[in-house]
Design a protein around this motif. Structure first.
Motif, PDB file in Angstrom:
ATOM      1  N   TYR A 251       0.641  -1.229  -0.095  1.00 17.19           N
ATOM      2  CA  TYR A 251      -0.160   0.055   0.023  1.00 17.19           C
ATOM      3  C   TYR A 251       0.849   1.068  -0.159  1.00 17.19           C
ATOM      4  CZ  TYR A 251      -3.904  -3.077   1.058  1.00 17.19           C
ATOM      5  OH  TYR A 251      -4.846  -3.992   0.969  1.00 17.19           O
ATOM      6  N   GLY A 252       2.186   1.065   0.493  1.00 17.98           N
ATOM      7  CA  GLY A 252       3.068   2.171   0.367  1.00 17.98           C
ATOM      8  C   GLY A 252       2.470   3.448   1.169  1.00 17.98           C
ATOM      9  N   GLU A 253       2.640   4.569   0.597  1.00 15.51           N
ATOM     10  CA  GLU A 253       2.137   5.887   1.660  1.00 15.51           C
ATOM     11  C   GLU A 253       0.686   5.980   1.598  1.00 15.51           C
ATOM     12  OE1 GLU A 253       4.245   7.513   3.283  1.00 15.51           O
ATOM     13  OE2 GLU A 253       5.999   6.110   2.385  1.00 15.51           O
ATOM     14  N   ARG A 254      -0.056   4.947   1.047  1.00 15.57           N
ATOM     15  CA  ARG A 254      -1.703   5.374   1.157  1.00 15.57           C
ATOM     16  C   ARG A 254      -2.142   5.080   2.321  1.00 15.57           C
ATOM     17  NH1 ARG A 254      -6.100   2.879  -0.023  1.00 15.57           N
ATOM     18  NH2 ARG A 254      -5.072   0.651  -0.547  1.00 15.57           N
ATOM     19  N   VAL A 255      -1.136   4.248   3.530  1.00 19.82           N
ATOM     20  CA  VAL A 255      -1.754   3.850   4.548  1.00 19.82           C
ATOM     21  C   VAL A 255      -0.814   4.383   5.382  1.00 19.82           C
ATOM     22  CG1 VAL A 255      -0.737   1.849   4.584  1.00 19.82           C
ATOM     23  CG2 VAL A 255      -2.611   2.214   6.095  1.00 19.82           C
ATOM     24  N   GLN A 256      -1.269   5.067   6.489  1.00 27.61           N
ATOM     25  CA  GLN A 256      -0.264   5.507   7.647  1.00 27.61           C
ATOM     26  C   GLN A 256      -0.573   4.561   8.900  1.00 27.61           C
ATOM     27  OE1 GLN A 256       1.781   7.828   7.486  1.00 27.61           O
ATOM     28  NE2 GLN A 256       1.164   8.177   5.224  1.00 27.61           N
ATOM     29  N   ILE A 257       0.695   4.223   9.449  1.00 29.51           N
ATOM     30  CA  ILE A 257       0.428   3.005  10.561  1.00 29.51           C
ATOM     31  C   ILE A 257       1.164   3.623  11.799  1.00 29.51           C
ATOM     32  CG2 ILE A 257       0.786   0.824  11.025  1.00 29.51           C
ATOM     33  CD1 ILE A 257       0.663  -0.037   8.066  1.00 29.51           C
ATOM     34  N   ALA A 258       0.578   3.448  13.012  1.00 24.66           N
ATOM     35  CA  ALA A 258       1.129   3.864  14.035  1.00 24.66           C
ATOM     36  C   ALA A 258       1.175   2.538  15.168  1.00 24.66           C
ATOM     37  CB  ALA A 258       0.450   5.093  14.653  1.00 24.66           C
ATOM     38  N   ILE A 259       2.210   2.184  15.822  1.00 24.73           N
ATOM     39  CA  ILE A 259       2.355   0.999  16.783  1.00 24.73           C
ATOM     40  C   ILE A 259       2.964   1.628  18.127  1.00 24.73           C
ATOM     41  CG2 ILE A 259       3.245  -1.142  17.294  1.00 24.73           C
ATOM     42  CD1 ILE A 259       3.610  -1.360  14.326  1.00 24.73           C
ATOM     43  N   ASN A 260       2.012   1.473  19.140  1.00 20.65           N
ATOM     44  CA  ASN A 260       2.342   1.968  20.393  1.00 20.65           C
ATOM     45  C   ASN A 260       2.409   0.679  21.414  1.00 20.65           C
ATOM     46  OD1 ASN A 260       2.991   3.603  22.808  1.00 20.65           O
ATOM     47  ND2 ASN A 260       0.746   3.575  23.068  1.00 20.65           N
ATOM     48  N   LYS A 261       3.552   0.271  22.121  1.00 20.54           N
ATOM     49  CA  LYS A 261       3.881  -0.721  22.872  1.00 20.54           C
ATOM     50  C   LYS A 261       4.241  -0.038  24.366  1.00 20.54           C
ATOM     51  CE  LYS A 261       6.426  -2.765  20.117  1.00 20.54           C
ATOM     52  NZ  LYS A 261       7.340  -3.817  19.353  1.00 20.54           N
ATOM     53  N   SER A 262       3.722  -0.547  25.219  1.00 17.95           N
ATOM     54  CA  SER A 262       4.068  -0.046  26.499  1.00 17.95           C
ATOM     55  C   SER A 262       3.809  -1.238  27.751  1.00 17.95           C
ATOM     56  CB  SER A 262       3.160   1.022  26.972  1.00 17.95           C
ATOM     57  OG  SER A 262       1.928   0.873  27.302  1.00 17.95           O
ATOM     58  N   GLY A 263       4.615  -1.184  28.793  1.00 17.24           N
ATOM     59  CA  GLY A 263       4.524  -2.139  29.797  1.00 17.24           C
ATOM     60  C   GLY A 263       5.759  -3.527  29.212  1.00 17.24           C
ATOM     61  N   SER A 264       5.441  -4.459  29.939  1.00 23.58           N
ATOM     62  CA  SER A 264       6.512  -5.706  30.087  1.00 23.58           C
ATOM     63  C   SER A 264       5.969  -6.731  29.322  1.00 23.58           C
ATOM     64  CB  SER A 264       6.868  -6.087  31.433  1.00 23.58           C
ATOM     65  OG  SER A 264       7.900  -7.179  31.176  1.00 23.58           O
ATOM     66  N   LEU A 265       6.488  -6.670  27.791  1.00 21.89           N
ATOM     67  CA  LEU A 265       5.777  -7.586  26.981  1.00 21.89           C
ATOM     68  C   LEU A 265       6.661  -8.924  27.262  1.00 21.89           C
ATOM     69  CD1 LEU A 265       5.094  -5.112  25.518  1.00 21.89           C
ATOM     70  CD2 LEU A 265       5.534  -6.146  23.368  1.00 21.89           C
ATOM     71  N   THR A 266       7.699  -9.069  27.894  1.00 20.56           N
ATOM     72  CA  THR A 266       8.337 -10.380  28.205  1.00 20.56           C
ATOM     73  C   THR A 266       7.520 -11.238  29.228  1.00 20.56           C
ATOM     74  OG1 THR A 266       9.776  -9.335  29.840  1.00 20.56           O
ATOM     75  CG2 THR A 266      10.527  -9.379  27.342  1.00 20.56           C
ATOM     76  N   GLU A 267       6.801 -10.652  30.151  1.00 21.66           N
ATOM     77  CA  GLU A 267       6.214 -11.411  31.093  1.00 21.66           C
ATOM     78  C   GLU A 267       4.959 -12.071  30.417  1.00 21.66           C
ATOM     79  OE1 GLU A 267       5.188  -8.923  34.269  1.00 21.66           O
ATOM     80  OE2 GLU A 267       7.551  -8.380  34.697  1.00 21.66           O
ATOM     81  N   TRP A 268       4.709 -11.956  29.458  1.00 16.23           N
ATOM     82  CA  TRP A 268       3.241 -12.508  29.004  1.00 16.23           C
ATOM     83  C   TRP A 268       3.603 -13.559  27.807  1.00 16.23           C
ATOM     84  CZ3 TRP A 268      -1.996 -11.838  29.761  1.00 16.23           C
ATOM     85  CH2 TRP A 268      -2.556 -10.909  30.648  1.00 16.23           C
ATOM     86  N   ARG A 269       2.745 -14.770  27.965  1.00 20.39           N
ATOM     87  CA  ARG A 269       2.605 -15.545  26.834  1.00 20.39           C
ATOM     88  C   ARG A 269       1.158 -15.907  26.639  1.00 20.39           C
ATOM     89  NH1 ARG A 269       7.225 -18.807  26.165  1.00 20.39           N
ATOM     90  NH2 ARG A 269       6.150 -20.297  25.203  1.00 20.39           N
TER      91      ARG A 269
END
Length: 363
Positions: A251-269
């Protein structure tokens, strides 16, 4: 005789030995006798009483003599009445059968005692007390007691086994359903991804080789890693980012994507491919139908006891109103019901130009 059968008979033998011991201790006072002796020289009367262990041995002797009828009553009850009538809820036939079994056990017991070494005190004027009505009623009541105890134990064992069996069947059913749901995810996932590659191939894009490499990584995860019961949350996010990168090439520049991660991802399965279908759905129903600019926002918040996953995507004029969210979300909804009963919240919100999915998992 195998080990299971040996254990079964040893357990029954131990029960009957314990039963005779307890019964002998309870009833030995009934066999306490007084003997009056007269001293010839003085004419003095001496009273002698039988005491333990003599009364205990006599009591045990009597319990052994009365055992055959009880054995007959107990095992006819366990092997025939319970299995044939009670467990099949034929209560009328069960109670009639129980009465007949008790009468039959008393008859057999009285008959056997005619040939067994019966103590003298069980005779009254040379007539055996054990064939009297009173003695028969006493014997039937003692049979009822032991039949009731053994029957109650067997009923508890039966319902415990039935509960265990039902839980195992339910567990197998859930496992089978989860496998079917995963099997639906795989072709659905590859279908969407191959569509992306097809678009790049049509454009003869220079990114096609890199896309194939990313697809290979995704296939490795889906076919091998995702088969495990769960995967690290960090690994699931890496696959999501690879998938987004693959779609981004299309899709190239036609789509704007934002990803936000917080917390401790390593503690979850989490179960593999649990979060990815939300992103697939956003591209398929939010980005793909759009001819103009589109956007996609992903937010992951990993707290020690709660995981929150929010996917928002734009809805343009080319998207049909009330369009079905697709197989992916329905699939993941069912997986959540099976894997996280009463431990999740899935909310799907649709407004005029925004489609949002909020997932909360608790542990």
């Amino acid at each position: 005789m195998n080990t299971k059968q040996s254990n079964y008979w040893l357990l029954h033998l131990a029960f009957w030995l314990l039963y005779i011991l307890v019964q002998s201790l309870v009833y030995m006072n009934f066999y306490e006798f007084e003997t009056i002796k007269v001293v010839r020289e003085t004419g003095e009367e001496i009273v002698e009483r039988t005491v333990f262990p003599d009364t205990f041995l006599i009591s045990m002797w009597v319990q052994f003599l009365e055992l055959p009828g009880k054995l007959l009553a107990v095992y006819l009850h366990l092997w025939i009445l319970l299995e044939t009538y009670l467990f099949r809820q034929r209560f009328g036939q069960y109670f009639i059968g129980l009465a007949l079994v008790l009468l039959f056990a008393n008859f057999i017991q009285s008959f056997l005692l005619l040939f067994l070494p019966v103590p003298r005190f069980m005779y009254d004027n040379q007539v055996p007390q054990f064939i009297s009505t009173t003695r028969s009623l006493q014997y039937i009541f003692t049979c009822i007691a032991v039949v009731g105890v053994t029957g109650a134990l067997e009923v508890l064992r039966h319902y415990y086994q039935e509960l265990t069996r039902r839980q195992e069947v339910e567990k197998q059913h859930i496992a089978t359903e989860l496998q079917l749901l995963k099997a639906q995810i795989h072709p659905h996932f590859f279908f969407n991804t191959l569509n992306s590659l097809y678009g790049l191939a049509l454009e003869q894009s220079e990114h096609t080789p890199a896309s194939i490499l990313r697809l290979s990584e995704l296939m490795n995860f889906v076919l091998y890693e995702a088969k495990a019961k769960d995967v690290p949350l960090q690994r699931e996010m890496e696959i999501i980012e690879d998938y987004i990168a693959l779609e981004k090439l299309r899709y190239g520049e036609r789509v704007q994507i934002a990803i936000n991660k917080s917390g401790s991802l390593t503690e979850w399965r989490i179960p593999g491919l649990l979060l990815l279908p939300f992103v697939e759905n956003a591209f398929k129903h939010g980005v793909s139908p759009e001819t103009g600019q589109a956007w996609l926002n992903l937010s992951l918040q990993a707290e020690p006891k709660q995981l929150k996953w929010v996917v928002e995507n734009s809805i343009g004029t080319s998207t049909k109103p009330n369009q079905s969210p697709g197989l992916g979300l329905e699939n993941v909804r069912r997986r959540l019901e099976l894997l996280y009963p009463d431990q999740h919240r899935l909310e799907i919100l649709e407004e005029e130009d925004v489609f949002m999915v909020v997932l909360e998992l608790n542990q």
